[in-house]
Write a protein that holds these residues in place. Structure first.
Motif, mmCIF file in Angstrom:
data_model
loop_
_atom_site.group_PDB
_atom_site.id
_atom_site.type_symbol
_atom_site.label_atom_id
_atom_site.label_comp_id
_atom_site.label_asym_id
_atom_site.label_seq_id
_atom_site.Cartn_x
_atom_site.Cartn_y
_atom_site.Cartn_z
ATOM 1 N N ALA A 124 -0.554 6.350 -79.137
ATOM 2 C CA ALA A 124 -0.854 5.007 -78.645
ATOM 3 C C ALA A 124 -0.216 3.948 -79.529
ATOM 4 N N GLU A 125 -0.264 4.140 -80.844
ATOM 5 C CA GLU A 125 0.355 3.191 -81.769
ATOM 6 C C GLU A 125 1.874 3.186 -81.597
ATOM 7 N N TYR A 126 2.437 4.366 -81.392
ATOM 8 C CA TYR A 126 3.886 4.458 -81.200
ATOM 9 C C TYR A 126 4.303 3.744 -79.917
ATOM 10 N N GLU A 127 3.503 3.894 -78.865
ATOM 11 C CA GLU A 127 3.803 3.246 -77.592
ATOM 12 C C GLU A 127 3.759 1.725 -77.748
ATOM 13 N N LYS A 128 2.786 1.221 -78.509
ATOM 14 C CA LYS A 128 2.709 -0.217 -78.765
ATOM 15 C C LYS A 128 3.908 -0.688 -79.571
ATOM 16 N N SER A 129 4.316 0.123 -80.533
ATOM 17 C CA SER A 129 5.476 -0.219 -81.349
ATOM 18 C C SER A 129 6.729 -0.345 -80.491
ATOM 19 N N GLU A 130 6.938 0.617 -79.611
ATOM 20 C CA GLU A 130 8.108 0.612 -78.736
ATOM 21 C C GLU A 130 8.071 -0.572 -77.770
ATOM 22 N N ALA A 131 6.858 -0.933 -77.342
ATOM 23 C CA ALA A 131 6.720 -2.013 -76.361
ATOM 24 C C ALA A 131 7.084 -3.371 -76.938
ATOM 25 N N PHE A 132 6.980 -3.542 -78.259
ATOM 26 C CA PHE A 132 7.294 -4.821 -78.876
ATOM 27 C C PHE A 132 8.792 -5.047 -79.032
ATOM 28 N N TYR A 133 9.559 -3.997 -79.043
ATOM 29 C CA TYR A 133 10.952 -4.136 -79.463
ATOM 30 C C TYR A 133 11.940 -3.745 -78.367
ATOM 31 N N ASP A 134 13.194 -4.163 -78.559
ATOM 32 C CA ASP A 134 14.325 -3.787 -77.719
ATOM 33 C C ASP A 134 14.204 -4.328 -76.302
ATOM 34 N N HIS A 135 13.835 -5.616 -76.208
ATOM 35 C CA HIS A 135 13.754 -6.268 -74.910
ATOM 36 C C HIS A 135 15.020 -7.063 -74.626
ATOM 37 N N TYR A 136 15.319 -7.230 -73.345
ATOM 38 C CA TYR A 136 16.335 -8.183 -72.930
ATOM 39 C C TYR A 136 15.781 -9.569 -73.241
ATOM 40 N N VAL A 137 16.586 -10.429 -73.890
ATOM 41 C CA VAL A 137 16.078 -11.708 -74.394
ATOM 42 C C VAL A 137 16.886 -12.879 -73.845
ATOM 43 N N TRP A 138 16.162 -13.854 -73.327
ATOM 44 C CA TRP A 138 16.713 -15.196 -73.124
ATOM 45 C C TRP A 138 16.038 -16.090 -74.142
ATOM 46 N N SER A 139 16.830 -16.791 -74.935
ATOM 47 C CA SER A 139 16.301 -17.587 -76.037
ATOM 48 C C SER A 139 16.540 -19.076 -75.789
ATOM 49 N N ARG A 140 16.491 -19.854 -76.842
ATOM 50 C CA ARG A 140 16.698 -21.304 -76.740
ATOM 51 C C ARG A 140 18.012 -21.652 -76.060
ATOM 52 N N ASP A 141 19.029 -20.824 -76.281
ATOM 53 C CA ASP A 141 20.346 -21.102 -75.697
ATOM 54 C C ASP A 141 20.325 -21.047 -74.179
ATOM 55 N N GLN A 142 19.382 -20.329 -73.607
ATOM 56 C CA GLN A 142 19.286 -20.224 -72.150
ATOM 57 C C GLN A 142 18.225 -21.164 -71.574
ATOM 58 N N CYS A 143 17.627 -22.002 -72.426
ATOM 59 C CA CYS A 143 16.682 -23.011 -71.956
ATOM 60 C C CYS A 143 17.417 -24.321 -71.694
ATOM 61 N N ILE A 144 16.734 -25.233 -71.027
ATOM 62 C CA ILE A 144 17.309 -26.534 -70.705
ATOM 63 C C ILE A 144 16.628 -27.581 -71.576
ATOM 64 N N ALA A 145 17.395 -28.209 -72.451
ATOM 65 C CA ALA A 145 16.833 -29.207 -73.363
ATOM 66 C C ALA A 145 16.516 -30.491 -72.613
ATOM 67 N N GLY A 146 15.322 -31.044 -72.878
ATOM 68 C CA GLY A 146 14.911 -32.298 -72.262
ATOM 69 C C GLY A 146 14.179 -33.161 -73.264
ATOM 70 N N SER A 147 13.843 -34.365 -72.864
ATOM 71 C CA SER A 147 13.150 -35.285 -73.761
ATOM 72 C C SER A 147 11.758 -34.798 -74.133
ATOM 73 N N ASP A 148 11.178 -33.942 -73.285
ATOM 74 C CA ASP A 148 9.835 -33.419 -73.541
ATOM 75 C C ASP A 148 9.850 -31.993 -74.065
ATOM 76 N N GLY A 149 11.017 -31.523 -74.495
ATOM 77 C CA GLY A 149 11.129 -30.158 -75.007
ATOM 78 C C GLY A 149 12.033 -29.310 -74.134
ATOM 79 N N PHE A 150 11.994 -28.017 -74.364
ATOM 80 C CA PHE A 150 12.858 -27.094 -73.637
ATOM 81 C C PHE A 150 12.184 -26.615 -72.356
ATOM 82 N N ARG A 151 12.968 -26.540 -71.285
ATOM 83 C CA ARG A 151 12.489 -26.054 -70.002
ATOM 84 C C ARG A 151 13.126 -24.703 -69.686
ATOM 85 N N LYS A 152 12.428 -23.929 -68.848
ATOM 86 C CA LYS A 152 12.903 -22.604 -68.470
ATOM 87 C C LYS A 152 13.199 -22.564 -66.979
ATOM 88 N N SER A 153 14.264 -21.867 -66.601
ATOM 89 C CA SER A 153 14.674 -21.813 -65.208
ATOM 90 C C SER A 153 14.665 -20.372 -64.690
#
Length: 209
Positions: A124-153
């Motif tokens: 169970a601990e190993y499964e939780k460990s695996e679940a935290f890592y190695d995800h496809y990631v969209w980060s700040r670079d894929q967000c839309i910057a605005g006056s009220d912060g970053f937006r997601k599309s």
């Protein structure tokens, strides 16, 4: 994405009110993409210097993350590991966060390591460990910057995904900053409280059987 001139919505969009994942379903049908926000949703990020202001029991499961943005303490939200494990089994989880990409990768690695030594931890601990890592990631670079912060599309994400917008969802505490708020599973903002049970409620809400 094709926009209907009359409704101003993407063609083929189904106004699904909520995401439901059936644990008993075993088909070849493509699984939905479920994005996850990070700071305020799956964990709480604080400057190292601010850690002394938090009760000791709040920092019990925290990890230290050093990146190009400095050294931070990350407090995982109760239920984060359990939610990720369920999503790994029944959906295609990915990270969609306004955080810096380097920080995201290092934070998820440290949270994975914190689950235990792979040579001695339980299944169970190993499964939780695996679940935290190695995800496809969209980060700040894929967000839309605005006056009220970053937006997601989610609409933009659908253009790069094998799934249509019908099968793309986001678990996040700021649905007002998303172009398709009806595809957001909203949660309250997490700020480190170990008594928080919001993600366990999400599990009960979206998983059946």
């Amino acid at each position: 994405m094709y926009i209907c001139q009359e409704t101003r919505k993407p063609k083929g969009l189904i106004d699904v009110k909520s995401l439901i994942l059936d644990r008993s379903r075993r088909t070849a049908h493509a699984m939905p993409t479920v994005c996850l926000g990070l700071n305020g949703t799956l964990f709480w990020k604080i400057n190292l210097s601010a850690a002394t202001a938090f009760p000791e029991d709040w920092l019990k499961n925290a990890v230290s993350v050093e990146s190009n943005e400095g050294c931070h303490i990350v407090i995982p939200r109760p239920g984060a590991a359990e939610l990720l494990v369920e999503l790994e089994r029944h959906a295609c989880p990915m990270i969609y966060s306004a955080q810096d990409e380097e920080f995201i990768e290092k934070a998820l690695l440290q949270l994975s390591i914190a689950q235990g030594d792979p040579d001695t931890c339980t299944d169970a601990e190993y499964e939780k460990s695996e679940a935290f890592y190695d995800h496809y990631v969209w980060s700040r670079d894929q967000c839309i910057a605005g006056s009220d912060g970053f937006r997601k599309s989610l609409g933009t994400l659908s253009e790069f995904s094998d799934n249509s917008i019908n099968d793309i969802w986001l678990i996040d505490h700021s649905p007002e900053r998303v172009d398709f708020p009806n595809h957001v599973i909203g949660v309250t903002e997490f700020k480190g409280d170990p008594q928080d049970r919001e993600l366990f409620k999400v599990i009960d809400r979206i998983f059946v059987n």
